[in-house]
Scaffold this active site. Structure first.
Site, mmCIF file in Angstrom:
data_model
loop_
_atom_site.group_PDB
_atom_site.id
_atom_site.type_symbol
_atom_site.label_atom_id
_atom_site.label_comp_id
_atom_site.label_asym_id
_atom_site.label_seq_id
_atom_site.Cartn_x
_atom_site.Cartn_y
_atom_site.Cartn_z
ATOM 1 N N ARG A 58 0.842 -1.214 0.000
ATOM 2 C CA ARG A 58 0.000 0.000 0.000
ATOM 3 C C ARG A 58 0.869 1.254 0.000
ATOM 4 N NH1 ARG A 58 -2.112 2.022 4.396
ATOM 5 N NH2 ARG A 58 -2.357 0.002 5.423
ATOM 6 N N TYR A 111 -16.349 15.206 -15.582
ATOM 7 C CA TYR A 111 -16.808 13.819 -15.522
ATOM 8 C C TYR A 111 -17.833 13.712 -14.382
ATOM 9 C CZ TYR A 111 -16.814 8.923 -14.276
ATOM 10 O OH TYR A 111 -17.212 7.661 -13.942
ATOM 11 N N ASP A 183 -7.252 17.261 -15.424
ATOM 12 C CA ASP A 183 -7.516 15.879 -15.811
ATOM 13 C C ASP A 183 -7.206 15.762 -17.307
ATOM 14 O OD1 ASP A 183 -8.774 13.552 -16.734
ATOM 15 O OD2 ASP A 183 -10.326 13.632 -15.194
ATOM 16 N N LYS A 208 -8.484 4.459 -19.231
ATOM 17 C CA LYS A 208 -8.831 4.842 -20.605
ATOM 18 C C LYS A 208 -7.635 4.623 -21.547
ATOM 19 C CE LYS A 208 -12.783 6.017 -18.745
ATOM 20 N NZ LYS A 208 -12.564 6.404 -17.383
HETATM 21 N N1 PLP Z 1 -11.840 11.567 -15.374
HETATM 22 C C1 PLP Z 1 -12.452 11.375 -16.561
HETATM 23 C C2 PLP Z 1 -12.315 12.430 -17.608
HETATM 24 C C3 PLP Z 1 -13.210 10.236 -16.798
HETATM 25 O O1 PLP Z 1 -13.823 10.067 -17.976
HETATM 26 C C4 PLP Z 1 -13.323 9.263 -15.756
HETATM 27 C C5 PLP Z 1 -14.116 8.030 -15.954
HETATM 28 O O2 PLP Z 1 -14.799 7.864 -16.934
HETATM 29 C C6 PLP Z 1 -12.682 9.502 -14.536
HETATM 30 C C7 PLP Z 1 -11.936 10.657 -14.379
HETATM 31 C C8 PLP Z 1 -12.772 8.509 -13.415
HETATM 32 O O3 PLP Z 1 -11.928 7.442 -13.681
HETATM 33 P P1 PLP Z 1 -12.178 5.928 -13.145
HETATM 34 O O4 PLP Z 1 -13.421 5.447 -13.812
HETATM 35 O O5 PLP Z 1 -10.944 5.231 -13.601
HETATM 36 O O6 PLP Z 1 -12.317 6.007 -11.678
#
Ligand code: PLP
Length: 394
Positions: A58, A111, A183, A208
């Site tokens: 961890r 998101y 992000d 992704k």
């Molecule tokens: N940021 C973006 C732009 C996303 O599209 C997503 C999920 O679709 C996330 C963060 C969250 O990621 P996770 O699903 O891996 O927790």
């Protein structure tokens, strides 16, 4: 540690430690929860931080270390931390940087789960949140308060692909002493490196493009050694959203083909966007690779490509939009993006279903908005599938 001036080479070789005893080409998966100390003193020294060495997975693991080292090279930052999900990275970052009485500035355009975290969980803990249009510099400056500690954004933004100017965000952050977080999931470091525009922390849902094969949920945070270590040793350690060594290995493998995959995603998406733009059933299309999209002006400077995701509105009723999605055969009805398969989803009832109707309106998400994450198939096959499904609503 070896480093090239070319991102494609670093995506394959970057961050690899020296060969070790057996010289494996592929990184070993250190599938272990804990690490054995030679004696009590060695354990005590590692806990005190006086000597390097692993303690417990961890806190750190050699396979995870390699993923982190490679991501830091790709994002041009000093360090990186890997997490068990993108949301694990988002929450570790904001809970690590904010306390009750602090203020976060972000956008409605996020998101869906990030929006839920910011609009529900943070205020419940006494953290103030303002939602402003981050593409509007004046509005952003006007929202800054004496207690503003973090500016958080995505670009291009879920799901309408709004682009924000990273130079502006980075400059405001530095000028006002506010930590900036971007992000970068939608473009990956192949197409955009926010840290080179003065952004403090770069975040990914590694689920992704970084992994790219639809078989892992993971997150990454890249930034200065100081910020990354602070988050690793507080919220990642204590809240525990760690990645497994096996998942870290899958992402290391995914990174080796990232540049090829991203290039093909972009080429396919451009073909699909141009096709949809010319189709009579389409009311509006959002893709920064099209000249009439406001984000197009930053192509070639901030963004080295427009990515594989687009959104569009159909010239039809909600029921017909649903029928169109259900009619698709090759394109898969699934949330997520950056996978080999073309994925299609309906934000208002899926990724952004946590939004209230007025929040959907503020984020520009209509009930007929559809998000398409173009995959790696032959573009002709994707176009043929869209064409046959559009024909049913014509
Ligand atoms: N940021 C973006 C732009 C996303 O599209 C997503 C999920 O679709 C996330 C963060 C969250 O990621 P996770 O699903 O891996 O927790």
């Amino acid at each position: 540690m070896w480093k090239s001036n070319n991102i494609e080479t670093n995506a394959i070789h970057g961050g690899k430690p020296s060969q070790g005893e057996h010289g494996p080409l592929s990184t070993p998966i250190y599938q272990t929860s804990t690490f054995v100390f030679d004696d009590v003193q060695q354990g005590a020294d590692r806990f005190a931080g006086d000597t390097h060495g692993h303690i417990y997975s961890r806190l750190g693991n050699p396979t995870v270390d390699e993923l982190e080292a490679r991501m830091a090279i790709l994002e041009e930052t000093e360090a990186a931390a890997a997490f068990g999900s993108g949301m694990g990275a988002v929450s570790a970052a904001v809970f690590g940087l904010l306390k009750a009485g602090d203020h976060l500035i972000t956008s409605h355009r996020l998101y869906g789960c990030t929006f839920a975290l910011f609009s529900h969980q943070l205020p419940a803990l006494g953290i103030e949140v303002s939602f402003v249009d981050l593409a509007d510099e004046q509005k952003l400056r006007a929202a800054i308060q004496p207690n503003t500690k973090v500016i958080y954004g995505e670009t291009p933004i879920n799901p309408c692909l709004t682009v924000i100017d990273l130079d502006v965000i980075g400059a405001i952050g530095r000028e006002r002493g506010i930590t900036t977080i971007i992000d970068n999931t939608f473009l990956s470091p192949i197409l955009q490196r926010p840290a080179t525009h003065g952004i403090d922390l770069v975040l990914h849902s590694a689920t992704k493009y970084l992994n790219g094969h639809g078989d892992v949920v993971a997150g990454i945070l890249c930034g200065s050694r100081e910020l990354v270590d602070q988050i690793k040793m507080t919220t990642r350690k204590d809240m525990g959203a760690v990645i497994s060594p096996n998942d870290a290995w899958l992402i290391i493998r995914g990174l080796k083909t990232l540049h090829l995959r991203v290039q093909r995603h972009c080429e396919n998406a451009q073909r699909v966007a141009e096709y949809l733009q010319g189709h009579s059933a389409i009311a509006k299309i959002y893709y920064p690779g099209l000249p009439d999209h406001p984000g197009y002006r930053l192509l070639g400077s901030q963004m080295q490509g427009a990515g594989g995701v687009m959104a569009f509105e159909l010239q039809c009723s909600f029921e017909q939009a649903v029928a169109f999605i259900n009619q698709l055969q090759l394109c898969k009805r699934a949330v997520s993006l950056g996978d080999a398969e073309t994925l299609i989803q309906h934000p208002a009832s899926m990724t952004h279903s946590t939004y209230e109707p007025e929040e959907l309106a503020a984020a520009g998400i209509s009930r007929t908005l559809i998000r398409l994450a173009v995959g790696l198939e032959n573009a002709e096959d994707i176009l043929a599938d869209l064409d046959q499904a559009l024909a049913t609503i014509a």
